[in-house]
Structure formats: structure tokens, C-alpha cells
Design a protein around this motif. Structure first.
Motif, short mmCIF file in Angstrom:
data_model
loop_
_atom_site.label_atom_id
_atom_site.label_comp_id
_atom_site.label_asym_id
_atom_site.label_seq_id
_atom_site.Cartn_x
_atom_site.Cartn_y
_atom_site.Cartn_z
N ALA A 10 0.83 -1.20 0.00
CA ALA A 10 0.00 0.00 0.00
C ALA A 10 0.87 1.25 0.00
N LEU A 11 1.99 1.20 0.71
CA LEU A 11 2.90 2.34 0.75
C LEU A 11 3.48 2.64 -0.63
N VAL A 12 3.88 1.60 -1.35
CA VAL A 12 4.44 1.78 -2.70
C VAL A 12 3.39 2.37 -3.63
N ALA A 13 2.17 1.85 -3.56
CA ALA A 13 1.10 2.37 -4.42
C ALA A 13 0.79 3.82 -4.08
N PHE A 14 0.70 4.14 -2.80
CA PHE A 14 0.41 5.51 -2.38
C PHE A 14 1.50 6.47 -2.87
N GLU A 15 2.76 6.12 -2.68
CA GLU A 15 3.86 7.01 -3.10
C GLU A 15 3.79 7.27 -4.61
N ALA A 16 3.50 6.24 -5.40
CA ALA A 16 3.43 6.41 -6.86
C ALA A 16 2.28 7.33 -7.25
N ARG A 19 3.01 10.95 -6.22
CA ARG A 19 4.07 11.55 -7.05
C ARG A 19 3.56 11.85 -8.46
N ILE A 20 2.78 10.92 -9.03
CA ILE A 20 2.35 11.05 -10.43
C ILE A 20 1.05 11.84 -10.55
N GLY A 21 0.16 11.68 -9.55
CA GLY A 21 -1.12 12.38 -9.58
C GLY A 21 -2.20 11.66 -10.35
N SER A 22 -2.00 10.35 -10.60
CA SER A 22 -3.00 9.60 -11.37
C SER A 22 -2.93 8.13 -10.97
N VAL A 23 -4.09 7.53 -10.68
CA VAL A 23 -4.14 6.11 -10.36
C VAL A 23 -3.79 5.29 -11.60
N THR A 24 -4.32 5.70 -12.75
CA THR A 24 -4.06 4.95 -13.99
C THR A 24 -2.58 4.93 -14.33
N GLU A 25 -1.92 6.11 -14.27
CA GLU A 25 -0.51 6.17 -14.64
C GLU A 25 0.37 5.48 -13.60
N ALA A 26 -0.03 5.55 -12.34
CA ALA A 26 0.71 4.83 -11.31
C ALA A 26 0.61 3.33 -11.52
N ALA A 27 -0.58 2.86 -11.91
CA ALA A 27 -0.76 1.43 -12.18
C ALA A 27 0.14 0.98 -13.34
N GLU A 28 0.25 1.84 -14.37
CA GLU A 28 1.13 1.51 -15.50
C GLU A 28 2.59 1.43 -15.06
N GLU A 29 3.02 2.38 -14.21
CA GLU A 29 4.41 2.36 -13.73
C GLU A 29 4.69 1.11 -12.91
N PHE A 53 -5.97 12.07 0.17
CA PHE A 53 -6.04 12.86 -1.06
C PHE A 53 -7.20 13.85 -0.98
N GLU A 54 -7.00 15.00 -1.63
CA GLU A 54 -8.06 16.01 -1.70
C GLU A 54 -9.20 15.49 -2.55
N ASN A 55 -10.36 16.10 -2.37
CA ASN A 55 -11.53 15.75 -3.17
C ASN A 55 -11.42 16.46 -4.52
N ASN A 56 -10.73 15.80 -5.46
CA ASN A 56 -10.48 16.39 -6.78
C ASN A 56 -10.72 15.31 -7.82
N ARG A 57 -11.69 15.51 -8.67
CA ARG A 57 -12.07 14.48 -9.63
C ARG A 57 -11.09 14.33 -10.80
N ARG A 58 -10.34 15.40 -11.09
CA ARG A 58 -9.44 15.34 -12.26
C ARG A 58 -8.08 14.75 -11.93
N ARG A 59 -7.51 15.14 -10.80
CA ARG A 59 -6.19 14.66 -10.43
C ARG A 59 -6.21 14.18 -8.99
N MET A 60 -5.30 13.27 -8.70
CA MET A 60 -5.13 12.78 -7.33
C MET A 60 -4.12 13.70 -6.64
N VAL A 61 -4.62 14.60 -5.81
CA VAL A 61 -3.77 15.58 -5.13
C VAL A 61 -3.70 15.21 -3.65
N ALA A 62 -2.52 14.90 -3.18
CA ALA A 62 -2.35 14.52 -1.77
C ALA A 62 -2.58 15.72 -0.87
N THR A 63 -3.11 15.46 0.31
CA THR A 63 -3.25 16.53 1.31
C THR A 63 -1.85 17.00 1.71
N PRO A 64 -1.71 18.18 2.28
CA PRO A 64 -0.36 18.67 2.66
C PRO A 64 0.41 17.68 3.53
#
Length: 300
Positions: A10-16, A19-29, A53-64
Motif C-alpha cells: 500500500a505504501l508503494v502504491a500511495f507514493e506512486a 508523485r504522479i497524480g494519477s491512479v491509472t498512470e501509477a498502475a502503469e508504472e 487525497f483532496e476531493n479532486n475528480r481530475r487529479r489525485m492531489v495529496a493533502t499537505p
């Protein structure tokens, strides 16, 4: 002390994702599915007990706070990856020892070696240039290349190439009117100096005879201890030199040298290469010999 760590997957998935801002692109990496990453994000948020993560439908933006944690996690994962890479045994390249005539090694063989190394993989080809007259019989080698001499009978021997000797000069000198008549004439009569190496005796005289000129003109040539030194004198415009076409072809192509009489050439010595068929590196040496013969054939 026992460490308190979130689930590592879960830590590896969260970091990706952070960092990338997208579940789809993180899954590809990571080489997993979108749903697998989503499950791991749910698992780490459950472990922390708070959304990451913030409530943002376009990008996955982590909270501060989560972004700060993601940067620390990324640095830690980089450190683990670096340590794992250092721990793994490194491939040790094979070493192939080659001895060859000095000028041939410098001007023909070594410029072509990147091609062999690209095809052979992890091979370190070490070329030892030998001067004419040096005794090479006691020098360890995997492949030997010799000019104008037979190889030892216990070696598997191959014909590499036969030199063609032509007259070479710097382009401005090669273009001088009446060059043929000026060869070897005194400088006061606007003569053109002849250059020769003591390690290649007779080649200039044979070229002069083929050109219909007296062979004894070669007796007045400026002589140098090694061919590559005589070649440098020709490149400096000090005179003309009888040179093997195969060795100076790149200088002609670049315009550093010119052949004023390309129809007048004489045969030079043969080059042979060989290796010990029972040697420890016989297979690699055989591959090198096949490659070298192919290079010579391609250059004809």
C-alpha cells in the motif's frame, strides 16, 4: 525496537499515486491494474484512519500532510532500491587481449571496435600495438594480427586483407600541377619531397617503378622510424608517401589526404589473424576473428 509501518504494498502504491497524480498512470508504472492500486490506496487510508487525497475528480492531489509523507516515503524507497542494486553481483566483462601492428591497430582496428563490442555485449577488448621488429611470441594474447608473416602452426589462422599501396599527399600538394615530374626532384627545382618509413622498406620504390619512374628516387626519401610518424609528416604537407589505402581510408574520406594517382597502386603485404583453438577464450576469439574478417570484406 519493533517498527510501526503501513502495509508495504500500500505504501508503494500511495507514493506512486502521490508523485504522479494519477491512479491509472501509477498502475502503469507499477505494472498492476487500476483496481489493484485503488485497493491499496483504500488499505493505507484505513491504516492511517484519514483520507490522504483532496476531493479532486481530475487529479489525485495529496493533502499537505500526506504529500510530506509521500516525499519521505519516496526518499526511503529510493534508498532501498539503491542498496538492493549495490547488493546484486555486477557482471564482470570478459577481457579479450589482441595484439596487432601499431598503425593498423590505431587507424583500422580501434575505430571499428565499438561495433564489435555492441554485438558481443560485456567484452573489454584490449589492443596492444606492436611495432615492426618487436618479438611478440612471448606476449600473452587471445587474438594476434600480423602483417606480412605467417602465424604459428598451432594457431587457427585466417586471411584478413591484403594491402593496396597508393601515393598519398595533403590535398593542396596532390593538386600541384606536374606533380609526377616533381617527385623526388631537388627543392630548388620545385621538387616534391618523398617520405618513407624504415619499417616498410621497398614500398615507395615499387610504386615509383609502377609509375614509370626510377626506383632509385626512393634513395633520397626522408626516412622515419615508424610509419605513423611518416604519415604525420605527410599530413603536415612535408611531402608524399606510399601508404596502404585500407589504413588511411578515413583520412581520404575526411579530406585530410588525397590520392593524386588512384590508377597507380601496387600490392602490399597480407594481414593474417589467428587464435589458439584450445584456448580458454577460444569461442570469443573466434567471434572476434569472424567479425574482423567481415569488416575487412565490407571495406573492399
Amino acid at each position: 525496537m519493533r517498527r510501526t509501518l503501513p502495509p508495504l504494498k500500500a505504501l508503494v502504491a500511495f507514493e506512486a499515486v502521490a508523485r504522479i497524480g494519477s491512479v491509472t498512470e501509477a498502475a502503469e508504472e507499477l505494472g498492476v491494474t487500476h483496481s489493484a492500486v485503488s485497493k491499496q490506496l483504500a488499505a493505507i487510508e484505513a491504516w492511517f484512519g484519514t483520507p490522504l487525497f483532496e476531493n479532486n475528480r481530475r487529479r489525485m492531489v495529496a493533502t499537505p500532510a500526506a504529500a510530506q509523507f509521500a516525499r519521505a516515503a519516496g526518499a526511503a524507497l529510493d534508498l532501498v532500491a539503491s542498496a538492493a542494486e549495490a547488493f546484486q553481483p555486477q557482471a564482470v566483462p570478459q577481457v579479450l587481449e589482441v595484439i596487432a601492428p601499431a598503425t593498423f591497430a590505431m587507424r583500422w582496428l580501434m575505430p571499428r571496435l565499438p561495433d564489435f563490442q555492441a554485438k558481443a555485449g560485456e567484452v573489454d577488448v584490449r589492443v596492444r600495438p606492436m611495432h615492426t621488429g618487436e618479438d611478440w611470441s612471448g606476449i600473452p594474447f587471445d587474438v594476434v594480427i600480423r602483417r606480412g608473416e605467417a602465424l604459428q602452426g598451432d594457431l587457427r589462422s585466417f586471411a584478413l586483407l591484403r594491402e593496396e599501396i597508393g601515393l598519398m599527399a595533403r590535398p593542396d600538394l596532390a593538386a600541384r600541377p606536374g606533380l609526377m615530374q616533381r617527385l623526388g626532384a631537388p627543392a630548388g627545382r620545385e621538387g616534391v619531397r618523398l617520405l618513407e618509413s624504415v619499417t616498410r622498406p621497398g614500398e615507395l620504390a615499387r610504386w615509383l617503378v609502377a609509375a614509370g619512374l626510377p626506383a632509385d628516387l626512393a634513395a633520397g626519401a626522408a626516412r622515419f622510424g615508424h610509419f605513423y610518424i611518416a604519415l604525420e609528416a605527410a599530413l603536415a604537407g612535408q611531402g608524399v608517401i606510399a601508404a596502404p589505402i585500407e589504413v588511411v581510408a578515413d583520412l581520404v574520406e575526411r579530406g585530410d589526404l588525397a590520392e593524386p594517382f588512384p590508377e597507380l597502386r601496387v600490392h602490399g603485404p597480407d594481414y593474417r589473424l589467428g587464435y589458439a583453438p584450445a584456448g580458454e577464450k577460444a569461442a570469443l576469439a573466434a567471434a572476434f576473428c569472424d567479425w574482423a574478417v567481415g569488416q575487412a570484406a565490407a571495406g573492399r
